[in-house]
Motif scaffolding. Structure first.
Motif, PDB file in Angstrom:
ATOM      1  N   THR A   2      43.869  43.053  49.316  1.00  0.00           N
ATOM      2  CA  THR A   2      42.578  43.079  48.639  1.00  0.00           C
ATOM      3  C   THR A   2      41.496  43.639  49.550  1.00  0.00           C
ATOM      4  OG1 THR A   2      43.217  41.130  47.370  1.00  0.00           O
ATOM      5  CG2 THR A   2      40.872  41.641  47.436  1.00  0.00           C
ATOM      6  N   ILE A   3      40.649  44.472  48.994  1.00  0.00           N
ATOM      7  CA  ILE A   3      39.526  45.028  49.740  1.00  0.00           C
ATOM      8  C   ILE A   3      38.653  43.884  50.256  1.00  0.00           C
ATOM      9  CG2 ILE A   3      37.990  45.325  47.741  1.00  0.00           C
ATOM     10  CD1 ILE A   3      37.351  48.148  49.139  1.00  0.00           C
ATOM     11  N   GLN A   4      38.051  44.098  51.404  1.00  0.00           N
ATOM     12  CA  GLN A   4      37.226  43.074  52.045  1.00  0.00           C
ATOM     13  C   GLN A   4      35.841  43.635  52.357  1.00  0.00           C
ATOM     14  OE1 GLN A   4      38.452  39.851  52.766  1.00  0.00           O
ATOM     15  NE2 GLN A   4      40.198  40.568  51.547  1.00  0.00           N
ATOM     16  N   ILE A   5      34.907  42.742  52.605  1.00  0.00           N
ATOM     17  CA  ILE A   5      33.578  43.156  53.051  1.00  0.00           C
ATOM     18  C   ILE A   5      33.746  43.945  54.354  1.00  0.00           C
ATOM     19  CG2 ILE A   5      31.371  42.307  53.940  1.00  0.00           C
ATOM     20  CD1 ILE A   5      31.673  39.990  51.882  1.00  0.00           C
ATOM     21  N   GLY A   6      33.071  45.081  54.436  1.00  0.00           N
ATOM     22  CA  GLY A   6      33.165  45.969  55.589  1.00  0.00           C
ATOM     23  C   GLY A   6      34.141  47.115  55.385  1.00  0.00           C
ATOM     24  N   ASP A   7      35.035  46.988  54.398  1.00  0.00           N
ATOM     25  CA  ASP A   7      35.982  48.067  54.094  1.00  0.00           C
ATOM     26  C   ASP A   7      35.284  49.197  53.354  1.00  0.00           C
ATOM     27  OD1 ASP A   7      38.009  46.499  55.162  1.00  0.00           O
ATOM     28  OD2 ASP A   7      38.937  46.033  53.224  1.00  0.00           O
ATOM     29  N   VAL A  12      40.202  57.391  45.009  1.00  0.00           N
ATOM     30  CA  VAL A  12      41.017  57.476  43.797  1.00  0.00           C
ATOM     31  C   VAL A  12      40.251  58.325  42.791  1.00  0.00           C
ATOM     32  CG1 VAL A  12      42.005  56.135  41.882  1.00  0.00           C
ATOM     33  CG2 VAL A  12      41.994  55.166  44.173  1.00  0.00           C
ATOM     34  N   ASN A  13      40.938  59.110  41.997  1.00  0.00           N
ATOM     35  CA  ASN A  13      40.284  59.805  40.889  1.00  0.00           C
ATOM     36  C   ASN A  13      40.159  58.850  39.713  1.00  0.00           C
ATOM     37  OD1 ASN A  13      39.892  62.279  42.134  1.00  0.00           O
ATOM     38  ND2 ASN A  13      41.910  63.015  41.555  1.00  0.00           N
ATOM     39  N   ILE A  14      39.008  58.888  39.075  1.00  0.00           N
ATOM     40  CA  ILE A  14      38.722  57.998  37.955  1.00  0.00           C
ATOM     41  C   ILE A  14      37.939  58.781  36.910  1.00  0.00           C
ATOM     42  CG2 ILE A  14      36.563  57.088  38.949  1.00  0.00           C
ATOM     43  CD1 ILE A  14      37.570  54.287  37.933  1.00  0.00           C
ATOM     44  N   LYS A  15      38.023  58.352  35.675  1.00  0.00           N
ATOM     45  CA  LYS A  15      37.288  59.010  34.586  1.00  0.00           C
ATOM     46  C   LYS A  15      35.898  58.383  34.469  1.00  0.00           C
ATOM     47  CE  LYS A  15      40.713  61.601  33.226  1.00  0.00           C
ATOM     48  NZ  LYS A  15      40.724  63.012  33.528  1.00  0.00           N
ATOM     49  N   ALA A 105      41.891  49.874  40.410  1.00  0.00           N
ATOM     50  CA  ALA A 105      42.079  48.423  40.551  1.00  0.00           C
ATOM     51  C   ALA A 105      43.179  48.127  41.571  1.00  0.00           C
ATOM     52  CB  ALA A 105      42.406  47.796  39.198  1.00  0.00           C
ATOM     53  N   LYS A 106      44.283  48.872  41.502  1.00  0.00           N
ATOM     54  CA  LYS A 106      45.398  48.683  42.449  1.00  0.00           C
ATOM     55  C   LYS A 106      44.973  49.055  43.867  1.00  0.00           C
ATOM     56  CE  LYS A 106      48.834  49.540  38.913  1.00  0.00           C
ATOM     57  NZ  LYS A 106      49.622  50.607  38.285  1.00  0.00           N
ATOM     58  N   ALA A 107      44.236  50.160  44.021  1.00  0.00           N
ATOM     59  CA  ALA A 107      43.793  50.588  45.350  1.00  0.00           C
ATOM     60  C   ALA A 107      42.852  49.556  45.976  1.00  0.00           C
ATOM     61  CB  ALA A 107      43.108  51.954  45.265  1.00  0.00           C
ATOM     62  N   LEU A 108      42.084  48.878  45.137  1.00  0.00           N
ATOM     63  CA  LEU A 108      41.197  47.816  45.617  1.00  0.00           C
ATOM     64  C   LEU A 108      41.953  46.516  45.885  1.00  0.00           C
ATOM     65  CD1 LEU A 108      38.223  48.376  43.145  1.00  0.00           C
ATOM     66  CD2 LEU A 108      38.162  48.788  45.621  1.00  0.00           C
ATOM     67  N   GLY A 109      43.189  46.424  45.383  1.00  0.00           N
ATOM     68  CA  GLY A 109      43.956  45.183  45.487  1.00  0.00           C
ATOM     69  C   GLY A 109      43.450  44.126  44.528  1.00  0.00           C
ATOM     70  N   LEU A 110      42.812  44.560  43.451  1.00  0.00           N
ATOM     71  CA  LEU A 110      42.193  43.632  42.489  1.00  0.00           C
ATOM     72  C   LEU A 110      42.796  43.761  41.096  1.00  0.00           C
ATOM     73  CD1 LEU A 110      38.508  43.976  43.722  1.00  0.00           C
ATOM     74  CD2 LEU A 110      39.991  41.967  43.946  1.00  0.00           C
ATOM     75  N   GLU A 111      44.053  44.200  41.035  1.00  0.00           N
ATOM     76  CA  GLU A 111      44.726  44.255  39.728  1.00  0.00           C
ATOM     77  C   GLU A 111      45.273  42.871  39.383  1.00  0.00           C
ATOM     78  OE1 GLU A 111      48.171  44.878  42.562  1.00  0.00           O
ATOM     79  OE2 GLU A 111      46.039  45.347  42.555  1.00  0.00           O
ATOM     80  N   SER A 123      42.437  44.917  35.537  1.00  0.00           N
ATOM     81  CA  SER A 123      41.631  44.595  36.705  1.00  0.00           C
ATOM     82  C   SER A 123      41.187  43.145  36.611  1.00  0.00           C
ATOM     83  CB  SER A 123      40.400  45.501  36.746  1.00  0.00           C
ATOM     84  OG  SER A 123      39.535  45.101  37.786  1.00  0.00           O
ATOM     85  N   LYS A 124      41.147  42.486  37.757  1.00  0.00           N
ATOM     86  CA  LYS A 124      40.521  41.172  37.792  1.00  0.00           C
ATOM     87  C   LYS A 124      39.042  41.341  37.459  1.00  0.00           C
ATOM     88  CE  LYS A 124      43.527  39.226  41.314  1.00  0.00           C
ATOM     89  NZ  LYS A 124      43.600  38.653  42.676  1.00  0.00           N
ATOM     90  N   ARG A 125      38.419  40.273  37.039  1.00  0.00           N
ATOM     91  CA  ARG A 125      36.977  40.277  36.817  1.00  0.00           C
ATOM     92  C   ARG A 125      36.317  40.122  38.189  1.00  0.00           C
ATOM     93  NH1 ARG A 125      34.535  39.494  32.256  1.00  0.00           N
ATOM     94  NH2 ARG A 125      36.296  38.387  31.293  1.00  0.00           N
ATOM     95  N   PHE A 126      35.523  41.133  38.573  1.00  0.00           N
ATOM     96  CA  PHE A 126      34.873  41.090  39.880  1.00  0.00           C
ATOM     97  C   PHE A 126      33.601  41.916  39.858  1.00  0.00           C
ATOM     98  CE2 PHE A 126      37.405  44.985  40.323  1.00  0.00           C
ATOM     99  CZ  PHE A 126      36.535  45.839  40.973  1.00  0.00           C
ATOM    100  N   ALA A 127      32.821  41.761  40.911  1.00  0.00           N
ATOM    101  CA  ALA A 127      31.667  42.626  41.170  1.00  0.00           C
ATOM    102  C   ALA A 127      31.604  42.841  42.670  1.00  0.00           C
ATOM    103  CB  ALA A 127      30.375  41.996  40.663  1.00  0.00           C
ATOM    104  N   LEU A 128      31.265  44.054  43.045  1.00  0.00           N
ATOM    105  CA  LEU A 128      31.049  44.337  44.461  1.00  0.00           C
ATOM    106  C   LEU A 128      29.782  45.154  44.609  1.00  0.00           C
ATOM    107  CD1 LEU A 128      31.797  47.543  45.220  1.00  0.00           C
ATOM    108  CD2 LEU A 128      34.127  46.681  45.078  1.00  0.00           C
TER     109      LEU A 128
END
Length: 158
Positions: A2-7, A12-15, A105-111, A123-128
């Motif tokens: 999972t992505i962390q603070i400071g990362d 990733v390409n996204i629409k 979502a997978k690249a963030l580790g938040l799937e 995707s998990k429900r999140f905010a960054l």
């Protein structure tokens, strides 16, 4: 992992949905910006449509006043995201992102695996909050909850 603070935001390409639909890489999307990215498990689902996106629509100007862009993402196709944004009266400046295959979502580790609900991988429900592509704040909801990824909570952190 999972992505962390400071990362840094992974590339990733996204629409991106605007007047049409285009493809943008996430590094370019976040480059040189202050941005809140919030993600919902699914467009047109109850909590996402009744609370999550409406909160960001309601508080969009408060984020803008702080010089912060707002992006909404879901693992849905771009046509669904375009229709959902229109049905929710998303402001013209809100960035609507369709992560159709869940690559971001997978690249963030938040799937998350929502196959038990007939929704596949989402995707998990999140905010960054990120500045120039570096994660400064990260709020991930516990399963079934909606609290820390809300617009109100994110505004209180900024």
């Amino acid at each position: 992992m999972t992505i962390q603070i400071g990362d840094r935001i992974p590339e990733v390409n996204i629409k991106r949905i605007n007047d049409g639909i285009d493809t943008i890489d996430t590094v370019r999307l976040f480059e040189g910006k202050k941005m809140v990215l919030f993600s919902v498990p699914g467009a047109f689902t109850p909590t996402c449509s009744e609370k999550h996106l409406p909160g960001y629509v309601e508080h969009f100007e408060a984020f803008s006043a702080k010089g912060i862009d707002v992006a909404c993402m879901s693992v849905n196709d771009p046509f669904v995201m375009k229709a959902w944004a229109a049905s929710q009266n998303a402001p013209a400046g809100m960035i609507i992102l369709a992560d159709g295959n869940g690559d971001f979502a997978k690249a963030l580790g938040l799937e998350m695996d929502a196959t038990a609900y007939g929704m596949g991988i989402r995707s998990k429900r999140f905010a960054l909050y990120a500045e120039n592509g570096e994660v400064k704040k990260l709020e991930v909801e516990a399963p079934g909850e909606f609290r820390v990824s809300s617009a109100e909570h994110m505004l209180s952190l900024l």
